[in-house]
Design a protein around this motif. Structure first.
Motif, mmCIF file in Angstrom:
data_model
loop_
_atom_site.group_PDB
_atom_site.id
_atom_site.type_symbol
_atom_site.label_atom_id
_atom_site.label_comp_id
_atom_site.label_asym_id
_atom_site.label_seq_id
_atom_site.Cartn_x
_atom_site.Cartn_y
_atom_site.Cartn_z
ATOM 1 N N ALA A 194 11.980 3.227 7.298
ATOM 2 C CA ALA A 194 12.313 1.927 6.695
ATOM 3 C C ALA A 194 11.081 1.148 6.271
ATOM 4 C CB ALA A 194 13.146 1.105 7.668
ATOM 5 N N LEU A 195 9.968 1.357 6.982
ATOM 6 C CA LEU A 195 8.748 0.631 6.657
ATOM 7 C C LEU A 195 7.751 1.507 5.897
ATOM 8 C CD1 LEU A 195 7.907 -1.643 9.711
ATOM 9 C CD2 LEU A 195 9.493 -1.980 7.848
ATOM 10 N N ALA A 196 8.188 2.701 5.528
ATOM 11 C CA ALA A 196 7.309 3.621 4.797
ATOM 12 C C ALA A 196 5.997 3.846 5.543
ATOM 13 C CB ALA A 196 7.038 3.103 3.387
ATOM 14 N N ILE A 197 6.141 4.127 6.842
ATOM 15 C CA ILE A 197 4.963 4.412 7.654
ATOM 16 C C ILE A 197 4.836 5.918 7.833
ATOM 17 C CG2 ILE A 197 3.933 4.212 9.949
ATOM 18 C CD1 ILE A 197 5.331 1.495 10.203
ATOM 19 N N ASP A 198 3.715 6.475 7.414
ATOM 20 C CA ASP A 198 3.474 7.895 7.645
ATOM 21 C C ASP A 198 2.035 8.093 8.100
ATOM 22 O OD1 ASP A 198 1.905 7.619 5.441
ATOM 23 O OD2 ASP A 198 3.289 8.614 4.080
ATOM 24 N N ARG A 199 1.648 9.356 8.239
ATOM 25 C CA ARG A 199 0.361 9.654 8.843
ATOM 26 C C ARG A 199 -0.837 9.194 8.026
ATOM 27 N NH1 ARG A 199 1.183 15.682 9.457
ATOM 28 N NH2 ARG A 199 2.068 15.120 7.436
ATOM 29 N N THR A 200 -0.603 8.840 6.763
ATOM 30 C CA THR A 200 -1.740 8.332 5.988
ATOM 31 C C THR A 200 -2.207 6.992 6.557
ATOM 32 O OG1 THR A 200 -0.352 7.150 4.399
ATOM 33 C CG2 THR A 200 -0.881 9.437 3.898
ATOM 34 N N LEU A 201 -1.356 6.366 7.367
ATOM 35 C CA LEU A 201 -1.721 5.075 7.973
ATOM 36 C C LEU A 201 -2.337 5.255 9.357
ATOM 37 C CD1 LEU A 201 1.377 2.936 6.959
ATOM 38 C CD2 LEU A 201 -0.864 3.044 5.876
ATOM 39 N N ASN A 202 -2.458 6.509 9.782
ATOM 40 C CA ASN A 202 -3.048 6.766 11.083
ATOM 41 C C ASN A 202 -4.474 6.229 11.149
ATOM 42 O OD1 ASN A 202 -3.295 7.857 13.698
ATOM 43 N ND2 ASN A 202 -4.328 9.658 12.854
ATOM 44 N N GLY A 203 -4.743 5.435 12.173
ATOM 45 C CA GLY A 203 -6.100 4.943 12.386
ATOM 46 C C GLY A 203 -6.411 3.601 11.752
ATOM 47 N N ILE A 204 -5.476 3.045 10.981
ATOM 48 C CA ILE A 204 -5.808 1.783 10.322
ATOM 49 C C ILE A 204 -5.803 0.620 11.317
ATOM 50 C CG2 ILE A 204 -4.819 2.549 8.133
ATOM 51 C CD1 ILE A 204 -2.606 0.415 8.691
ATOM 52 N N ASP A 205 -6.554 -0.393 10.979
ATOM 53 C CA ASP A 205 -6.698 -1.587 11.814
ATOM 54 C C ASP A 205 -5.483 -2.491 11.636
ATOM 55 O OD1 ASP A 205 -7.455 -3.817 13.162
ATOM 56 O OD2 ASP A 205 -9.425 -3.993 12.201
ATOM 57 N N LEU A 206 -4.799 -2.775 12.730
ATOM 58 C CA LEU A 206 -3.575 -3.573 12.660
ATOM 59 C C LEU A 206 -3.830 -5.073 12.755
ATOM 60 C CD1 LEU A 206 -1.335 -1.355 14.947
ATOM 61 C CD2 LEU A 206 -1.129 -1.631 12.481
ATOM 62 N N THR A 207 -5.108 -5.435 12.801
ATOM 63 C CA THR A 207 -5.429 -6.864 12.879
ATOM 64 C C THR A 207 -6.077 -7.318 11.577
ATOM 65 O OG1 THR A 207 -7.657 -6.512 13.768
ATOM 66 C CG2 THR A 207 -5.858 -6.648 15.345
ATOM 67 N N ALA A 208 -6.084 -6.448 10.589
ATOM 68 C CA ALA A 208 -6.826 -6.736 9.360
ATOM 69 C C ALA A 208 -5.940 -6.983 8.145
ATOM 70 C CB ALA A 208 -7.798 -5.598 9.064
ATOM 71 N N GLY A 209 -4.652 -7.269 8.376
ATOM 72 C CA GLY A 209 -3.782 -7.510 7.233
ATOM 73 C C GLY A 209 -3.365 -6.222 6.549
ATOM 74 N N GLN A 210 -3.185 -6.277 5.266
ATOM 75 C CA GLN A 210 -2.664 -5.165 4.485
ATOM 76 C C GLN A 210 -3.255 -3.819 4.870
ATOM 77 O OE1 GLN A 210 -1.027 -5.653 0.975
ATOM 78 N NE2 GLN A 210 -2.292 -7.286 0.156
ATOM 79 N N PRO A 211 -2.453 -2.769 4.743
ATOM 80 C CA PRO A 211 -1.051 -2.734 4.329
ATOM 81 C C PRO A 211 -0.065 -2.821 5.498
ATOM 82 C CG PRO A 211 -1.876 -0.510 4.466
ATOM 83 C CD PRO A 211 -3.001 -1.421 4.901
ATOM 84 N N LEU A 212 -0.610 -2.894 6.708
ATOM 85 C CA LEU A 212 0.271 -2.930 7.882
ATOM 86 C C LEU A 212 -0.412 -3.718 8.980
ATOM 87 C CD1 LEU A 212 2.812 -1.802 9.416
ATOM 88 C CD2 LEU A 212 1.396 0.153 10.039
ATOM 89 N N TRP A 213 0.280 -4.704 9.526
ATOM 90 C CA TRP A 213 -0.355 -5.489 10.575
ATOM 91 C C TRP A 213 0.692 -6.084 11.516
ATOM 92 C CZ3 TRP A 213 0.497 -7.153 5.687
ATOM 93 C CH2 TRP A 213 1.072 -8.416 5.495
ATOM 94 N N ILE A 214 0.200 -6.677 12.605
ATOM 95 C CA ILE A 214 1.085 -7.296 13.589
ATOM 96 C C ILE A 214 0.760 -8.768 13.709
ATOM 97 C CG2 ILE A 214 1.719 -7.368 16.016
ATOM 98 C CD1 ILE A 214 1.479 -4.396 16.096
ATOM 99 N N GLU A 215 1.799 -9.586 13.651
ATOM 100 C CA GLU A 215 1.649 -11.030 13.690
ATOM 101 C C GLU A 215 2.218 -11.600 14.957
ATOM 102 O OE1 GLU A 215 3.312 -13.442 10.507
ATOM 103 O OE2 GLU A 215 2.231 -12.137 9.082
ATOM 104 N N ASP A 216 1.577 -12.656 15.443
ATOM 105 C CA ASP A 216 2.099 -13.341 16.617
ATOM 106 C C ASP A 216 2.616 -14.714 16.226
ATOM 107 O OD1 ASP A 216 2.777 -14.253 19.060
ATOM 108 O OD2 ASP A 216 0.747 -14.286 19.886
#
Length: 175
Positions: free
Chosen positions: A118-140
DNA sequence: AGCACGATCTGA
DNA sequence: CAGATCGTGCTA
């Protein structure tokens, strides 16, 4: 463990093809370290588990059963292989696109494999920083905690008794 | 090189 | 309850 609980109620945001997709984390599982026989890290450092040993706040994404991606958040400092599997989300934005991305089945973001579709998450996103915004991140955003339930993890029958029965899966009330 | 087996989901 | 489907890690 702690992070797995703290992630509940936080928001996963994904930008994809000019679309904004997001959801509230509703279910997680903690994979502790090399001593956790349910964790990939129990086989030591391998090419696949590299990112789990890397710095925290990164995405550990891998493929299971030859067809589903799993989205994890690396938690412990560099050198320690610990991660939290995101098992469920309550969709917030982008329902249409999510449905389109998933095509078949009913649930949208209930289940680790489904939410990755549903979020188009695949292994090409492996290792990316989740605190740096695009293309995938986590918000509090400050979402009220509510009661947290716990139970044994799913799909790890291969693990030793202790780890198989340990309550390292956490979830909150469903939407 | 070959093999067994998944941190799953779907449809019968 | 079986099948899909292929990367990974183990054995040789």
């Amino acid at each position: 463990m702690i992070v797995a609980r703290e992630l509940l109620g936080k928001i996963v945001v994904r930008t994809w093809n000019e679309h904004l997709l997001s959801g509230v984390i509703s279910e997680t599982e903690a994979y502790l370290g090399e001593t956790d026989t349910a964790s990939h890290a129990s086989r030591g450092r391998t090419p696949r588990t590299q990112t789990m040993y890397g710095p925290p706040g990164r995405a550990y994404v891998y493929l299971v059963y030859g067809m589903f991606n799993m989205f994890n958040v690396v938690t412990e400092p560099e050198g320690v292989a610990s991660a939290v599997l995101i098992r469920g989300l309550q969709p917030l934005q982008g329902h249409e696109v999510m449905r389109e991305l998933r095509k078949s089945g009913k649930g949208l973001t209930d289940g680790p494999g489904k939410l990755c579709q549903a979020l188009a998450i695949d292994r090409t996103l492996n290792g990316i920083d989740l605190t740096a915004g695009q293309p995938l991140w986590i918000e509090d955003r400050n979402i009220k905690p509510g009661p947290i339930y716990s139970g044994p993890r799913i799909g790890i029958d291969y693990a030793g008794d202790h780890d198989r029965l340990a309550e390292r899966r956490f979830w909150i009330e469903k939407g």
